[in-house]
Design an enzyme around this catalytic site. Structure first.
Site, PDB file in Angstrom:
ATOM      1  N   HIS A  37     -10.268  30.529   6.741  1.00 29.31           N
ATOM      2  CA  HIS A  37     -11.621  30.907   7.147  1.00 29.31           C
ATOM      3  C   HIS A  37     -11.668  31.485   8.559  1.00 29.31           C
ATOM      4  O   HIS A  37     -12.472  32.373   8.844  1.00 29.31           O
ATOM      5  CB  HIS A  37     -12.533  29.688   7.050  1.00 29.31           C
ATOM      6  CG  HIS A  37     -13.950  29.967   7.435  1.00 29.31           C
ATOM      7  ND1 HIS A  37     -14.751  30.844   6.729  1.00 29.31           N
ATOM      8  CD2 HIS A  37     -14.720  29.503   8.467  1.00 29.31           C
ATOM      9  CE1 HIS A  37     -15.951  30.899   7.292  1.00 29.31           C
ATOM     10  NE2 HIS A  37     -15.948  30.111   8.349  1.00 29.31           N
ATOM     11  N   ASP A  38     -10.829  30.989   9.434  1.00 32.22           N
ATOM     12  CA  ASP A  38     -10.835  31.452  10.824  1.00 32.22           C
ATOM     13  C   ASP A  38     -10.314  32.876  10.996  1.00 32.22           C
ATOM     14  O   ASP A  38     -10.272  33.379  12.119  1.00 32.22           O
ATOM     15  CB  ASP A  38     -10.010  30.509  11.703  1.00 32.22           C
ATOM     16  CG  ASP A  38     -10.830  29.341  12.224  1.00 32.22           C
ATOM     17  OD1 ASP A  38     -12.064  29.343  12.024  1.00 32.22           O
ATOM     18  OD2 ASP A  38     -10.243  28.425  12.832  1.00 32.22           O
ATOM     19  N   SER A  54     -19.144  33.750   9.322  1.00 25.10           N
ATOM     20  CA  SER A  54     -19.460  32.374   8.932  1.00 25.10           C
ATOM     21  C   SER A  54     -20.964  32.149   9.089  1.00 25.10           C
ATOM     22  O   SER A  54     -21.753  32.880   8.505  1.00 25.10           O
ATOM     23  CB  SER A  54     -18.643  31.394   9.780  1.00 25.10           C
ATOM     24  OG  SER A  54     -18.666  30.105   9.240  1.00 25.10           O
ATOM     25  N   ARG A 113     -15.278  16.875  13.319  1.00 27.20           N
ATOM     26  CA  ARG A 113     -14.537  18.099  13.640  1.00 27.20           C
ATOM     27  C   ARG A 113     -13.215  18.158  12.878  1.00 27.20           C
ATOM     28  O   ARG A 113     -12.810  19.234  12.407  1.00 27.20           O
ATOM     29  CB  ARG A 113     -14.274  18.165  15.145  1.00 27.20           C
ATOM     30  CG  ARG A 113     -13.481  19.377  15.592  1.00 27.20           C
ATOM     31  CD  ARG A 113     -14.215  20.661  15.285  1.00 27.20           C
ATOM     32  NE  ARG A 113     -13.568  21.817  15.900  1.00 27.20           N
ATOM     33  CZ  ARG A 113     -13.984  23.064  15.788  1.00 27.20           C
ATOM     34  NH1 ARG A 113     -15.065  23.324  15.080  1.00 27.20           N
ATOM     35  NH2 ARG A 113     -13.352  24.048  16.390  1.00 27.20           N
ATOM     36  N   ASP A 167      -9.436  32.405   2.515  1.00 30.17           N
ATOM     37  CA  ASP A 167     -10.600  31.617   2.946  1.00 30.17           C
ATOM     38  C   ASP A 167     -11.106  30.785   1.773  1.00 30.17           C
ATOM     39  O   ASP A 167     -11.690  31.305   0.838  1.00 30.17           O
ATOM     40  CB  ASP A 167     -11.697  32.559   3.448  1.00 30.17           C
ATOM     41  CG  ASP A 167     -12.917  31.822   4.007  1.00 30.17           C
ATOM     42  OD1 ASP A 167     -12.949  30.578   3.946  1.00 30.17           O
ATOM     43  OD2 ASP A 167     -13.829  32.502   4.503  1.00 30.17           O
TER      44      ASP A 167
END
EC number: 2.3.1.31
Length: 368
Positions: free
Chosen positions: A344-345, A153, A221, A311
């Site tokens: 994405h994680d 990232s 967040r 992602d």
């Protein structure tokens, strides 16, 4: 603390430097960098690897800070004895980026002239400045050339920047779930998060004290966390249950989850740092097509580029753009798109295939 496969208790260290000239022309002085190291630096100092963290990460990439810690560092599955970044073989370094809030100079730091936190008076920092600070740290540790720089990232952007800013200072570069520049959509998500912070009654133009804009940061967040997951993962994890139908409360499980993520985040992150770091992300650009090829032409290291099928924050197409430009610039590059439903994680989560790929790339210096 679960010591199984862990490197054990780790201490965060701090290095202080007189000053750091920034990309925008201002000078940050003094500069403090929080960092951790794992493993042993070889006598020839040729086994050092720099790990670069993502937006909300920090220097604590592996191990534990105390016996009472429930969780290890954010990449503990990949750093340690016998792991991808094998501490029996490599000397691993991870530092907190400047502009962050986990020990390195940032908005929470004390302004030398006022004796109070910088807040929004902290100078604007770029990805280039973050990397420049890391270079100071690497030199401070007596290392001329890194065996590898790796990150996912935002950490991937830093790794890319290392490859072109200091081409003679690294042999290998690993870029995971990243991009050479943000798209309009990626900037848009960050802008919504920033506006949530700016609209909080406690914002006070970024000069808040103990009454920080917690609600705004929590909302930021929540928005960001949506982009870290995949649609399939959210459907599997939450579905549509339980629909409570109460106008005053969250109706669905996914809403409760996001609220929890937001509320827990404000206890470990600073609102100003969120703004500074997301702006650094949005401003970073190596261009596209021929412009990107030209930017990467100065690199001399080998590259491993990894993307993830689910992602949608940094989709595989953006990684393939980097690969295409590296190939056009006649660079040594290996590309892998991992099939993962975690979004994405994915780069942060334990994955046997990813462990194998990272370890193999570092060990096999003859490929690609």
């Amino acid at each position: 603390m679960n010591e199984s496969g862990s490197i054990g208790i780790i201490e965060t260290k701090y290095a202080e430097f007189k000053e750091l000239p920034l990309k925008n022309g201002s000078v940050l002085s003094p500069v403090v960098i929080a960092y951790e190291t794992y493993g042993t630096l070889s006598p020839s100092k040729n086994n050092a690897i720099l790990i670069c963290h993502a937006l909300s990460g920090d220097a604590h990439a592996a191990g534990y800070h105390s016996e009472s810690d429930k969780k290890p560092g954010w990449w503990d599955d990949y750093i340690g004895p016998g792991k991808s970044f094998d501490t029996n073989q490599y000397f691993i370094i991870c530092s907190n980026v400047i502009g962050g809030c986990k020990g390195s100079s940032g908005p929470l730091s004390i302004h030398p002239k006022t004796g109070t936190p910088y807040g929004s008076r902290f100078p604007f920092v770029s990805i280039q400045d973050m990397v420049k600070a890391q270079k100071l740290l690497v030199e401070f540790l007596g290392i001329d050339k890194l065996f590898c720089v790796a990150g996912g990232s935002m950490g991937g952007m830093q790794a890319l920047e290392w490859s072109i800013a200091y081409p003679d200072s690294l042999l290998n570069c690993i870029v995971m779930a990243s991009t050479a520049e943000h798209s309009a959509m990626q900037i848009a998500f960050n802008e919504v998060g920033r506006q949530a912070i700016l609209s909080d009654p406690n914002w006070n133009n970024g000069l808040y004290n103990e009454n920080s804009p917690r609600k705004g940061l929590a909302l930021a967040r929540m928005v960001g966390h949506i982009t870290y997951l995949s649609d399939d993962k959210m459907r599997e994890k939450f579905g549509r249950n339980p629909p409570r139908g109460n106008i005053l409360t969250t109706d669905f499980a996914v809403g409760s989850y996001l609220i929890y993520q937001g509320e827990s985040f404000v206890d470990r992150f600073d609102a100003n740092s969120y703004i500074y770091v997301t702006k650094a992300l949005d401003h970073y650009s190596l261009g596209k097509g021929k412009e990107l090829t030209a930017a990467l032409s100065t690199a001399t290291c080998r590259f491993l580029i990894v993307s993830y099928s689910s992602d949608w924050l940094y989709p595989p197409a953006q990684s393939r753009e980097i690969v295409k430009s590296l190939e056009a610039a006649d660079k040594r590059v290996f590309y892998l798109e991992l099939q993962s439903g975690e979004g994405h994680d994915s780069f942060l989560l334990k994955n046997p295939k990813q462990i194998e790929i990272l370890k193999g790339f570092l060990e096999n210096q003859s490929s690609p």
